[in-house]
Motif scaffolding. Sequence first.
Motif, PDB file in Angstrom:
ATOM      1  N   TYR A  56      -2.045   0.881  -4.989  1.00  0.00           N
ATOM      2  CA  TYR A  56      -1.699  -0.323  -4.667  1.00  0.00           C
ATOM      3  C   TYR A  56      -0.679  -1.050  -5.528  1.00  0.00           C
ATOM      4  O   TYR A  56      -0.977  -1.131  -6.775  1.00  0.00           O
ATOM      5  CB  TYR A  56      -2.754  -1.270  -4.048  1.00  0.00           C
TER       6      TYR A  56
ATOM      7  N   PRO B 154      -7.280  -8.442  12.967  1.00  0.00           N
ATOM      8  CA  PRO B 154      -7.378  -7.157  13.540  1.00  0.00           C
ATOM      9  C   PRO B 154      -7.050  -6.130  12.715  1.00  0.00           C
ATOM     10  O   PRO B 154      -6.700  -6.300  11.571  1.00  0.00           O
ATOM     11  CB  PRO B 154      -5.802  -7.411  14.387  1.00  0.00           C
ATOM     12  N   ASN B 155      -7.222  -4.862  13.328  1.00  0.00           N
ATOM     13  CA  ASN B 155      -7.276  -3.648  12.431  1.00  0.00           C
ATOM     14  C   ASN B 155      -5.986  -3.602  11.928  1.00  0.00           C
ATOM     15  O   ASN B 155      -4.859  -3.775  12.600  1.00  0.00           O
ATOM     16  CB  ASN B 155      -7.369  -2.300  13.390  1.00  0.00           C
ATOM     17  N   GLY B 156      -5.767  -3.214  10.606  1.00  0.00           N
ATOM     18  CA  GLY B 156      -4.465  -2.988   9.906  1.00  0.00           C
ATOM     19  C   GLY B 156      -3.851  -4.345   9.494  1.00  0.00           C
ATOM     20  O   GLY B 156      -2.616  -4.318   9.119  1.00  0.00           O
ATOM     21  N   SER B 157      -4.496  -5.372   9.394  1.00  0.00           N
ATOM     22  CA  SER B 157      -3.727  -6.596   9.110  1.00  0.00           C
ATOM     23  C   SER B 157      -3.752  -6.865   7.619  1.00  0.00           C
ATOM     24  O   SER B 157      -3.151  -7.713   7.130  1.00  0.00           O
ATOM     25  CB  SER B 157      -4.646  -7.866   9.729  1.00  0.00           C
ATOM     26  N   GLY B 158      -4.681  -5.968   6.836  1.00  0.00           N
ATOM     27  CA  GLY B 158      -4.608  -6.101   5.366  1.00  0.00           C
ATOM     28  C   GLY B 158      -5.587  -6.294   4.735  1.00  0.00           C
ATOM     29  O   GLY B 158      -5.934  -6.787   3.249  1.00  0.00           O
ATOM     30  N   LYS B 159      -6.824  -6.498   5.438  1.00  0.00           N
ATOM     31  CA  LYS B 159      -8.095  -6.955   4.873  1.00  0.00           C
ATOM     32  C   LYS B 159      -8.739  -5.871   3.748  1.00  0.00           C
ATOM     33  O   LYS B 159      -8.988  -6.293   2.871  1.00  0.00           O
ATOM     34  CB  LYS B 159      -9.204  -6.797   6.033  1.00  0.00           C
ATOM     35  N   SER B 160      -8.689  -4.635   3.914  1.00  0.00           N
ATOM     36  CA  SER B 160      -8.790  -3.768   3.044  1.00  0.00           C
ATOM     37  C   SER B 160      -7.994  -3.618   1.801  1.00  0.00           C
ATOM     38  O   SER B 160      -8.105  -3.444   0.746  1.00  0.00           O
ATOM     39  CB  SER B 160      -9.201  -2.413   3.684  1.00  0.00           C
ATOM     40  N   THR B 161      -6.875  -3.700   2.227  1.00  0.00           N
ATOM     41  CA  THR B 161      -5.697  -3.861   1.027  1.00  0.00           C
ATOM     42  C   THR B 161      -6.090  -5.013   0.299  1.00  0.00           C
ATOM     43  O   THR B 161      -6.034  -4.760  -1.060  1.00  0.00           O
ATOM     44  CB  THR B 161      -4.429  -3.950   1.944  1.00  0.00           C
TER      45      THR B 161
ATOM     46  N   GLN C 231     -15.650  -0.196   2.184  1.00  0.00           N
ATOM     47  CA  GLN C 231     -15.864   0.008   3.667  1.00  0.00           C
ATOM     48  C   GLN C 231     -16.020   1.527   3.972  1.00  0.00           C
ATOM     49  O   GLN C 231     -16.961   1.691   4.546  1.00  0.00           O
ATOM     50  CB  GLN C 231     -14.357  -0.190   4.317  1.00  0.00           C
TER      51      GLN C 231
ATOM     52  N   THR D  51       4.458   0.809   1.511  1.00  0.00           N
ATOM     53  CA  THR D  51       4.739  -0.244   2.576  1.00  0.00           C
ATOM     54  C   THR D  51       4.089  -1.610   2.050  1.00  0.00           C
ATOM     55  O   THR D  51       3.093  -1.621   1.744  1.00  0.00           O
ATOM     56  CB  THR D  51       3.683   0.504   3.697  1.00  0.00           C
TER      57      THR D  51
ATOM     58  N   ALA E 216       1.010  -1.228   0.080  1.00  0.00           N
ATOM     59  CA  ALA E 216      -0.051   0.113  -0.179  1.00  0.00           C
ATOM     60  C   ALA E 216       0.932   1.283  -0.012  1.00  0.00           C
ATOM     61  O   ALA E 216       1.674   1.176   0.927  1.00  0.00           O
ATOM     62  CB  ALA E 216      -1.043  -0.027   1.221  1.00  0.00           C
ATOM     63  N   GLY E 217       0.816   2.032  -1.052  1.00  0.00           N
ATOM     64  CA  GLY E 217       1.677   2.922  -1.193  1.00  0.00           C
ATOM     65  C   GLY E 217       3.136   2.391  -1.205  1.00  0.00           C
ATOM     66  O   GLY E 217       3.382   1.465  -2.137  1.00  0.00           O
TER      67      GLY E 217
ATOM     68  N   GLU F 200     -16.586  -4.878   5.528  1.00  0.00           N
ATOM     69  CA  GLU F 200     -17.109  -4.281   6.680  1.00  0.00           C
ATOM     70  C   GLU F 200     -18.296  -3.562   6.421  1.00  0.00           C
ATOM     71  O   GLU F 200     -18.675  -2.722   6.967  1.00  0.00           O
ATOM     72  CB  GLU F 200     -16.005  -3.482   7.474  1.00  0.00           C
TER      73      GLU F 200
ATOM     74  N   HIS G  15     -15.580  -7.471  11.415  1.00  0.00           N
ATOM     75  CA  HIS G  15     -15.110  -7.691  13.048  1.00  0.00           C
ATOM     76  C   HIS G  15     -15.898  -8.398  13.821  1.00  0.00           C
ATOM     77  O   HIS G  15     -15.589  -8.866  15.140  1.00  0.00           O
ATOM     78  CB  HIS G  15     -14.805  -6.410  13.300  1.00  0.00           C
TER      79      HIS G  15
HETATM   80  N1  LIG Z   1      -1.396   4.335   1.001  1.00  0.00           N
HETATM   81  C1  LIG Z   1      -1.097   3.555   2.263  1.00  0.00           C
HETATM   82  N2  LIG Z   1       0.431   3.925   2.405  1.00  0.00           N
HETATM   83  C2  LIG Z   1       0.871   3.447   3.470  1.00  0.00           C
HETATM   84  N3  LIG Z   1       0.249   2.462   4.185  1.00  0.00           N
HETATM   85  C3  LIG Z   1      -0.829   2.220   3.984  1.00  0.00           C
HETATM   86  C4  LIG Z   1      -1.622   2.668   2.890  1.00  0.00           C
HETATM   87  N4  LIG Z   1      -2.753   2.231   3.032  1.00  0.00           N
HETATM   88  C5  LIG Z   1      -3.193   1.436   4.001  1.00  0.00           C
HETATM   89  N5  LIG Z   1      -1.915   1.450   4.550  1.00  0.00           N
HETATM   90  C6  LIG Z   1      -1.528   0.805   5.741  1.00  0.00           C
HETATM   91  O1  LIG Z   1      -1.723  -0.871   5.440  1.00  0.00           O
HETATM   92  C7  LIG Z   1      -2.197  -1.244   6.590  1.00  0.00           C
HETATM   93  C8  LIG Z   1      -3.188  -2.387   6.411  1.00  0.00           C
HETATM   94  O2  LIG Z   1      -4.368  -1.294   6.106  1.00  0.00           O
HETATM   95  P1  LIG Z   1      -5.840  -2.142   5.754  1.00  0.00           P
HETATM   96  O3  LIG Z   1      -6.809  -1.024   5.247  1.00  0.00           O
HETATM   97  O4  LIG Z   1      -5.627  -3.126   4.699  1.00  0.00           O
HETATM   98  O5  LIG Z   1      -6.104  -2.714   7.187  1.00  0.00           O
HETATM   99  P2  LIG Z   1      -7.584  -3.536   7.429  1.00  0.00           P
HETATM  100  O6  LIG Z   1      -7.117  -5.012   7.752  1.00  0.00           O
HETATM  101  O7  LIG Z   1      -8.643  -3.220   6.360  1.00  0.00           O
HETATM  102  O8  LIG Z   1      -7.903  -2.732   8.830  1.00  0.00           O
HETATM  103  P3  LIG Z   1      -9.483  -2.253   9.460  1.00  0.00           P
HETATM  104  O9  LIG Z   1      -9.908  -3.535  10.143  1.00  0.00           O
HETATM  105  O10 LIG Z   1      -8.973  -1.241  10.425  1.00  0.00           O
HETATM  106  O11 LIG Z   1     -10.229  -1.820   8.394  1.00  0.00           O
HETATM  107  C9  LIG Z   1      -2.459  -0.375   7.762  1.00  0.00           C
HETATM  108  O12 LIG Z   1      -1.277  -0.317   8.523  1.00  0.00           O
HETATM  109  C10 LIG Z   1      -2.634   0.778   7.169  1.00  0.00           C
HETATM  110  O13 LIG Z   1      -2.003   2.016   7.667  1.00  0.00           O
END
Ligand SMILES: Nc1ncnc2c1ncn2[C@@H]1O[C@H](COP(=O)(O)OP(=O)(O)OP(=O)(O)O)[C@@H](O)[C@H]1O
Lengths: 257, 436
Positions: free
Chosen positions: A58, A40-47, A90, A19, A16-17, A176, A208
Amino acid sequence: MSKTPLIQIRNLHANAGETPILRGLTLELFPGEVHAIMGPNGSGKSTLSNVLVGRPGYEVTGGEVLFRGKNLLEMDAETRAREGIFLAFQYPVEIPGVANNYFLRTAVNAIRSHRGQPRLDAIDFLTLLREKMKLVEMPEEMMARAINEGFSGGEKKRNEILQMLLLDPSFCILDETDSGLDIDALRIVSNGVNQMRSPDRAMLVITHYQRLLDYIVPDRVHVLSKGRIARSGGKELALELEEKGYGWIEDEAGGAS
Amino acid sequence: MSTAIDSLVRLRERFAKDGPGWLVAKRDEALAAFLEAGLPTRRLEAWKSTNLAPLAALEFARIAPTGVATIDAKLAASLPAGVRVRSLAEVLRTEPDRLAGRLGRLADPKKSALVALQTACLEDGVVVELDAGVCLAEPIRIRFHSSPDVYDRPSAAFPRLLVVAGEGSEATIFEDFDSAGAARRAAPGFTNHVAELLLASGARIELVQVQAEPAPRVHFTSVHAEVERGAHFASHVVTLGSGLLRSELDVRLLAAGAETVMNGFFLGQDAAHVDHFTTVDHAAAHCTSAQEYRGVLADRSKGVFRGRVIVRPGAQKTDARQSNPNLLLSDEAAIDTRPQLEIYADDVRASHGSTIGQLDADALFFLRARGIGESEARVLLTRAFAQTIVDAIRDPELRGEIGARVERALAGLESVSADRSGAGGAAPAPEKGGRR
Ligand SMILES: Nc1ncnc2c1ncn2[C@@H]1O[C@H](COP(=O)(O)OP(=O)(O)OP(=O)(O)O)[C@@H](O)[C@H]1O
Ligand SMILES: [Mg+2]
């Protein structure tokens, strides 16, 4: 049930970007299946969702995704949608100045043309629209309004489901969609989703809350942790997570890597 | 003196002595004012961003004779009592003194050289008179066509509009400037239009203008409105042409409760130069002005927006809003946007803002993720940007018609559909009060 998977995600790595977020994710869905993804939050589901629908920003750095055997990652976003991939976002965007009904008809016709079906004229479309709006209990006046403009959180989510019902995708990702819904809206959204369950469609439900899975009963439950599937199981896994949290899985996953 | 001036001074002789004495005198005074000032150059503050050299070089072969305007015949036949829509030439012929003291009351030849030129060459136009209390539901449609297809040598047209709205009267007036010969190669030419609107107390007048004359015609419009107590003046200016255009709007709010809405949408395409210059003069307390001009600049076009807001001493409780968001669709397009606030009262609400940006990347992606092709999505979003301006037009039929024209113009743009932001889709970069 067909023996070939509808979608195969193999050892997917993505940023993502700049990262790295997805680190070797593997997942297969067969037609007719509903899988849930928790984590968990930030695990990468939305990614994962965004990578599958081709969102700019991405970058896939490894692995492959086959949709009906075709290389999905090569297609642009509109082609993926026309081929039958749908993401209920989401965070749905608001687009002032574009009327909902006009947008929906444009989208439906873009997809119908791609599938070799005739375009719907205003009247046929209205008939279809009314039928689907009933399912998500949306008042007709919302259709003349701009896309999501001034919609409440729950109304935006219902609008996503309405789009799903109209576009008739074969692979649906719900990111979500249950968050922020009241009890009635949760029932409405779940009904909409269950309406879509069919032997030739697959769904990936990101949530969640175990509660949603009482309404939409999944065939499989996966836990996403640190960019990969850390554990998979039947629907009872969701109950276990509700009870114990993610700590024990993350510990296991951490130990394994 | 320029070629243009020489030829116009010669051509106006055909009709300069026609009509009532007061008008002949007005024309002559205006000519003197014009000859003294000459065509505006960029040395003048108000013309800093717009170069009229292409106009100065034209050698005109004729001034379009009477009949420049067509009034919708169906409407003219069914006008209710108390509404008169007539050609200026007809009013001058049948009631020579009726317009004395009204025609030219607001548009002052001494303040603007192009208004002076218009007045010096004034021959025909449209006069709308509304008696007190009459409400006209149907819009009055006036079409000004430059018919350049007949002559391929430059022609000039000097149409005039005068609206006299009695107390509490209501009407919508639609002025449509397009080229009858748009399908053929348009000849160079010059349209110089002056409109004056006198709104008595409580009148509600809506003026809708579409300026769609293609290059190489030069278009100048200068609208002047005077708004009395409790009256409401709404202006909607839609500019879709491809040439050199200057559109001026000058609204004076004269007594408490006077209101104005000043809306504009301008689209620059090819090498168009579109210059909108507005002035709202809060001459009394308790008046409201709401101004929104939205610009889309494509290709190598250049947009200029100047918005002057004057709040006179004593004009307390003024509410003056102005905004000018712009979309740049090409790297070669540019916009010069400058608000100019002159506030001499202290209890005032005044706001202004201008932005310069590109299409919203998230919105664009969302539409594509629903199967809509990228170029169609771009047209949709660009249209949406214009939509708020179109939506403010009160008459539904007119609103639909103009919306469709805007959409057609946008769909015809190559740079709308072209992706210039790369796969990542750069985020819009709003720039407060910025220029480029
Ligand atoms: N454009 C970006 N640049 C850098 N980091 C990013 C970018 N987009 C997302 N992230 C990071 O990627 C990680 C995963 O984000 P993602 O949205 O996939 O999590 P998630 O599992 O969907 O979380 P949630 O349950 O909170 O929705 C997070 O730490 C987020 O900050
Ligand atoms: Mg998420």
